[in-house]
Design an enzyme around this catalytic site. Structure first.
Site, PDB file in Angstrom:
ATOM      1  CG  ASP A  94       3.717 -10.420  11.368  1.00  0.00           C
ATOM      2  OD1 ASP A  94       4.002  -9.606  12.187  1.00  0.00           O
ATOM      3  OD2 ASP A  94       4.540 -11.077  10.862  1.00  0.00           O
ATOM      4  CB  SER A  95       0.987 -11.975  15.820  1.00  0.00           C
ATOM      5  OG  SER A  95       1.515 -13.178  15.068  1.00  0.00           O
ATOM      6  N   GLY A  96       4.171 -11.475  14.915  1.00  0.00           N
ATOM      7  CA  GLY A  96       5.513 -11.872  15.487  1.00  0.00           C
ATOM      8  C   GLY A  96       5.439 -13.319  15.231  1.00  0.00           C
ATOM      9  N   GLY A  97       4.492 -14.063  15.089  1.00  0.00           N
ATOM     10  CA  GLY A  97       4.490 -15.620  15.292  1.00  0.00           C
ATOM     11  C   GLY A  97       5.351 -16.159  14.342  1.00  0.00           C
ATOM     12  CG  PHE A  98       6.077 -16.345   9.368  1.00  0.00           C
ATOM     13  CD1 PHE A  98       5.856 -17.693   9.006  1.00  0.00           C
ATOM     14  CD2 PHE A  98       6.884 -15.594   8.717  1.00  0.00           C
ATOM     15  CE1 PHE A  98       6.591 -18.149   7.932  1.00  0.00           C
ATOM     16  CE2 PHE A  98       7.598 -16.254   7.572  1.00  0.00           C
ATOM     17  CZ  PHE A  98       7.376 -17.383   7.296  1.00  0.00           C
ATOM     18  CG  ASP A 148       0.463 -17.676  13.816  1.00  0.00           C
ATOM     19  OD1 ASP A 148       1.083 -16.703  14.287  1.00  0.00           O
ATOM     20  OD2 ASP A 148       0.088 -18.236  12.810  1.00  0.00           O
ATOM     21  CD  GLN A 190      -0.784 -21.620  11.238  1.00  0.00           C
ATOM     22  OE1 GLN A 190      -0.393 -22.452  10.389  1.00  0.00           O
ATOM     23  NE2 GLN A 190      -0.304 -20.528  11.298  1.00  0.00           N
ATOM     24  CG  ASP A 267       1.789 -10.526   3.702  1.00  0.00           C
ATOM     25  OD1 ASP A 267       1.078 -11.457   4.054  1.00  0.00           O
ATOM     26  OD2 ASP A 267       3.033 -10.589   4.100  1.00  0.00           O
ATOM     27  CB  CYS A 305       4.835  -0.277 -17.332  1.00  0.00           C
ATOM     28  SG  CYS A 305       4.847  -0.175 -15.605  1.00  0.00           S
ATOM     29  CB  CYS A 307       5.449   2.431 -12.743  1.00  0.00           C
ATOM     30  SG  CYS A 307       7.032   1.528 -13.574  1.00  0.00           S
ATOM     31  CB  CYS A 310       7.972   1.707 -17.294  1.00  0.00           C
ATOM     32  SG  CYS A 310       8.399   0.074 -16.703  1.00  0.00           S
ATOM     33  CG  HIS A 336       8.436  -2.460 -12.939  1.00  0.00           C
ATOM     34  ND1 HIS A 336       7.508  -1.876 -14.083  1.00  0.00           N
ATOM     35  CD2 HIS A 336       8.503  -3.742 -13.143  1.00  0.00           C
ATOM     36  CE1 HIS A 336       6.907  -2.960 -14.821  1.00  0.00           C
ATOM     37  NE2 HIS A 336       7.655  -4.196 -14.249  1.00  0.00           N
TER      38      HIS A 336
END
Lengths: 372, 372
Positions: A94-98, A148, A190, A267, A305, A307, A310, A336
């Protein structure tokens, strides 16, 4: 077959859901996809080999964190993020904006960019759209995001409009600054929960012709219904042949509802953070395995499961590890939780293919919703 | 071929070193062996699968810790320690003696046993030799240890003699209390740095005819030379056909010197603890990879090492993870440190087989000692 960046392999006839493939220099990503988050160039507690075994096809990492520590120049010297962290499959940064808006302190936003103080040591920094792109070119991810401003929720219409307009101008500067081949730069829509601003934002960014689009500023505190309504209004405006990435969203219900409305990528830190809090995601709801009732429960976290966790360990053992503050407890729960979400996306893709996504949603939520 | 508990496969002609095999229901252990320590039913940060991949043939766990949390009854319900922690190879548990003396508070030693307060919550407990054996039978390890009093260093002769005598009487009670088949109970030789007391202790325990013997109360602060001298005096008194286990010792120099003097088994928290402090063991000495000079060092922890860490990651990346307090940093360093010691023991066994252990010691120490 996949020599273009994004291919829609199948468009559902009953919902906006579709199956797609993103092609990068580090391999293919089948969409809809959930991307585990590796904030500081590591998905917390996991090794790259374990992520591969879970079937993770792409992970996300954070420009803001890596810029502060260890520094993008160091990562570039190490051969970029792939070489630095030993992960050879696709990466998105990501851009670092958030993060600048959620973690840093004393932010000062101007037309030029954002001045802020590091959450690590209080040192002063300045990131502009050009700087964010430079950092992301140094990190060398396969997909990068435009810088952004992410407006908070709630925020009044005039603030959100100014913020959206600024994001559009910054997106233009990002595109002009970006010149690394084999790396796709996405714009970020946005506009908060204001449908007209969302549409405006999308139209302005489409004009800049990005290879994909993030949907930012959602899941920041607004009711889920408002988020779903924004998606319903916004996605028909977005180009059908480009991936749509709903940023920061990862709970099972939101993943399913997002896919139904046409989202291709997600994500979220939620599954890894939940694990650190001693909670396991199961089809029957989220299980607080750290709690006393599980101390003599010799079943796996989730029956059936497949994994590593489990297949080999009980709730009682994991509960013991969590109580004793042993790292393996968080590791096993993280494995898990990520396995759960990656398998959920596989099930969703299967349901799209078989045109039974709405039935899948109802069945899944009847069981998962009851358990929470 | 290995239907008896311990077989000496080869006795060196030039030193007291020998190659042996311990046969248990959970498999064979080739000696001399280093046992990684899994205090709370987990070798810190490691999964059982990773330990197997490193070639660990036996691990150690702690009676004192497991008695306090989660409780030996719970572990028994889970099918014993093997089932509880998902480790199917041999396990050794110590008796809790050493931990009661090093961790618990307000200890009151009597002929009957030790009253103490838990280091976790201050609750009051009492462990007798019989109780220690009952706990260890419940835990179900392949090898268990007699409950001993470990005298501190320095301690005057009269204290050490009384403590040694008590340990012998407790050893007798342990043997009488023990009745689990397929589980070997070792006596523990005490006597501090007093050679005559060590010999007395050994002779008294030999009379009780244990299948193996621990050497306790060393590496508790005395100079290494004193420890080596005790081994030289003590080991000729010990039976040749039974394994000798030097408890709590694990630095490379002590492992080599111990083997030369006839030791078959070792354990130590040192490699895992060192990793948590950001230190890697290498042939050139211990590397403080957490430190600034390694921030741009793109070599593996140790050139030529075949472990997962060294095959895939750089010092710069591991240093970043350690600075950012990411679990993977400690995990990767732990993997390397354990791989180093397990490979060192393989090299030692090879050197015994080829009758060049003393040369191996000199070559190894010339390089390792210089680096520290």
């Amino acid at each position: 077959m996949h020599n273009q960046f994004f291919t829609v392999d199948y468009q559902s006839a009953t919902t906006r859901a579709r199956l797609g493939t993103i092609a990068t220099e580090h391999g293919l990503v089948r969409t809809p996809v959930f991307m585990p988050v590796g904030t500081q160039a590591t998905v917390k507690t996991m090794s790259p080999r374990e992520l591969e075994e879970l079937g993770a096809e792409i992970i996300l990492s954070n420009t803001y964190h890596l810029y502060l520590r260890p520094g993008h120049d160091l990562v570039a010297e190490a051969g970029g993020l792939h070489g630095f962290m030993g992960w050879n499959r696709p990466i998105l940064t990501d851009s670092g904006g958030f993060q600048v808006f959620s973690l840093a302190t004393l932010r000062k936003i101007s037309e030029e960019g954002v001045e802020f103080r590091s959450h690590l040591d209080g040192s002063k920094h300045f990131i502009s759209p050009e700087k964010s792109i430079q950092i992301q070119m140094d990190l060398g991810a396969d997909i990068i995001m435009a810088f952004d401003e992410c407006a908070p929720y709630p925020a009044d219409r005039s603030y959100v409009k100014r913020s959206k307009d600024l994001t559009t101008r910054w997106a233009k500067r990002c595109k002009e600054a970006h010149n690394r081949s084999g790396q796709a730069l996405f714009g970020i829509v946005q506009g908060g929960v204001y449908h007209d601003l969302r549409r405006e934002s999308a139209e302005e960014l489409i004009e800049l012709d990005f290879p994909g689009y993030g949907i930012g500023g959602l899941s920041v505190g607004e009711p889920k219904e408002l988020m779903y309504e924004v998606l319903e209004e916004l996605i028909p405006v977005m180009p059908g042949h480009k991936p749509r990435y709903l940023m920061g969203v990862g709970s099972p219900d939101c993943l399913i509802e997002g896919v139904i409305r046409g989202v291709d990528m997600f994500d979220c830190v939620w599954p890894t953070r939940l694990a650190r809090h001693g909670m396991a995601i199961t089809r029957q709801g989220n299980l607080p395995v750290r709690d006393q009732p599980y101390s003599r429960d010799f079943r796996p976290l989730e029956e059936g499961c497949t994994c590593y966790t489990c297949q080999n360990f009980t709730r009682a053992y994991i509960r013991h590890l969590l109580k004793a503050k042993e790292v393996l407890g968080i590791r096993l729960t993280t494995i898990h939780n990520l396995a759960f979400l990656i398998r959920l996306m596989q099930d969703i893709r299967q349901a799209i293919r078989e045109e039974r996504l709405l039935e899948f949603r109802d069945e899944f939520m009847a069981e998962y919703g009851r358990g929470r």
